[in-house]
Design a protein around this motif. Structure first.
Motif, short mmCIF file in Angstrom:
data_model
loop_
_atom_site.label_atom_id
_atom_site.label_comp_id
_atom_site.label_asym_id
_atom_site.label_seq_id
_atom_site.Cartn_x
_atom_site.Cartn_y
_atom_site.Cartn_z
N LYS A 18 0.84 -1.07 -0.02
CA LYS A 18 -0.09 -0.05 -0.22
C LYS A 18 0.51 0.96 -0.18
O LYS A 18 0.87 2.46 0.92
N TRP A 20 0.95 3.93 -1.68
CA TRP A 20 0.24 5.51 -1.74
C TRP A 20 0.28 5.85 -0.48
O TRP A 20 0.04 7.11 -0.28
N GLN A 21 0.02 4.61 0.73
CA GLN A 21 0.85 5.42 2.07
C GLN A 21 1.37 6.05 2.65
O GLN A 21 1.36 6.54 3.85
N GLN A 22 2.65 5.93 1.86
CA GLN A 22 3.75 6.40 2.41
C GLN A 22 4.07 7.76 1.52
O GLN A 22 4.94 8.70 0.93
N THR A 43 -7.26 9.42 -3.28
CA THR A 43 -6.23 8.70 -5.18
C THR A 43 -7.02 8.64 -5.94
O THR A 43 -8.68 8.57 -6.11
N THR A 55 -1.36 8.54 -5.45
CA THR A 55 -2.01 9.48 -3.99
C THR A 55 -1.69 10.74 -4.72
O THR A 55 -1.16 11.08 -5.92
N LEU A 205 -7.84 2.70 2.30
CA LEU A 205 -6.92 3.12 2.92
C LEU A 205 -6.66 2.33 4.14
O LEU A 205 -5.62 2.82 4.97
#
Length: 206
Positions: A18, A20-22, A43, A55, A205
């Motif tokens: 995942k 996109w969380q970073q 996103t 993101t 998320l």
């Protein structure tokens, strides 16, 4: 507007972790001084690999979205840079482009394969020519092929490496390596593509 997210793994790992969380932007690219209500903007999904989310941020004052594209992904093309590179390398190593096409994309007819391959070969060659001019001290002696650049760089995947090397010029470099908008009919270029506002689907998320 697409921006680079420095990422060392594959698209599959990006989905698994995942990534996109970073992916974050510390400040608005349009207003370095701040004060523009710049904020995360959810996103958007890419088709391949399945489960990919990118993101994005939004500047209300500048009316501009910013998406953070990991290094492994092709810009304005489905899939990963490694997949584009595999196609172009197949052409470089084949006796002709027609011969290379015969072994690619068996799910579509040959004319479709030829268009698919030609778009990628031309786009990559165009990017390599531009990079030769931008960094002549490093690539001036290279012919604009992935094989020549691979030998110069000593890396197995050229396009991913060049995404970082050419970071300062990504907005001018053509897709799938760079983020330059498509030319508009009649001249000029499209404005960077804007993404609709909206929350992420439930659970994405988590």
């Amino acid at each position: 507007m697409q921006l680079r997210f420095a990422y060392a793994n594959t698209g599959e790992e990006y989905v698994k972790r995942k990534g996109w969380q970073q992916a974050t932007l510390s400040r608005c690219p349009l207003h370095a001084q701040g004060g523009c209500r710049f904020a995360r903007h959810g996103t958007y999904a890419r088709v391949s690999p399945p489960g990919t989310l990118i993101t994005r941020y939004y500047c209300p004052d500048g009316h501009r979205t910013f998406s953070l594209l990991p290094d492994c992904y092709a810009a304005r093309l489905s899939g990963q840079l490694s997949e584009v590179e595999a196609v172009v390398r197949a052409v470089e190593q084949a006796p002709s482009q027609a011969a290379a096409c015969a072994g690619l994309r068996l799910d579509i007819e040959l004319p479709g394969v030829q268009r698919f391959v030609t778009r990628r070969v031309q786009a990559v060659q165009a990017a390599l020519v531009v990079i030769k001019g931008l960094v002549p001290e490093r690539f001036g002696a290279c012919v604009p092929t992935l094989l020549a650049f691979a030998l110069m760089l000593g890396v197995p995947e050229v396009l991913v490496a060049l995404r970082g090397i050419a970071e300062s010029w990504l907005q001018e470099l053509p897709r799938p390596l760079g983020f330059c908008p498509r030319p508009r009919p009649g001249g000029g270029r499209d404005r960077a593509r804007q993404h609709r506002a909206g929350a992420d689907p439930p659970g994405l998320l988590a």
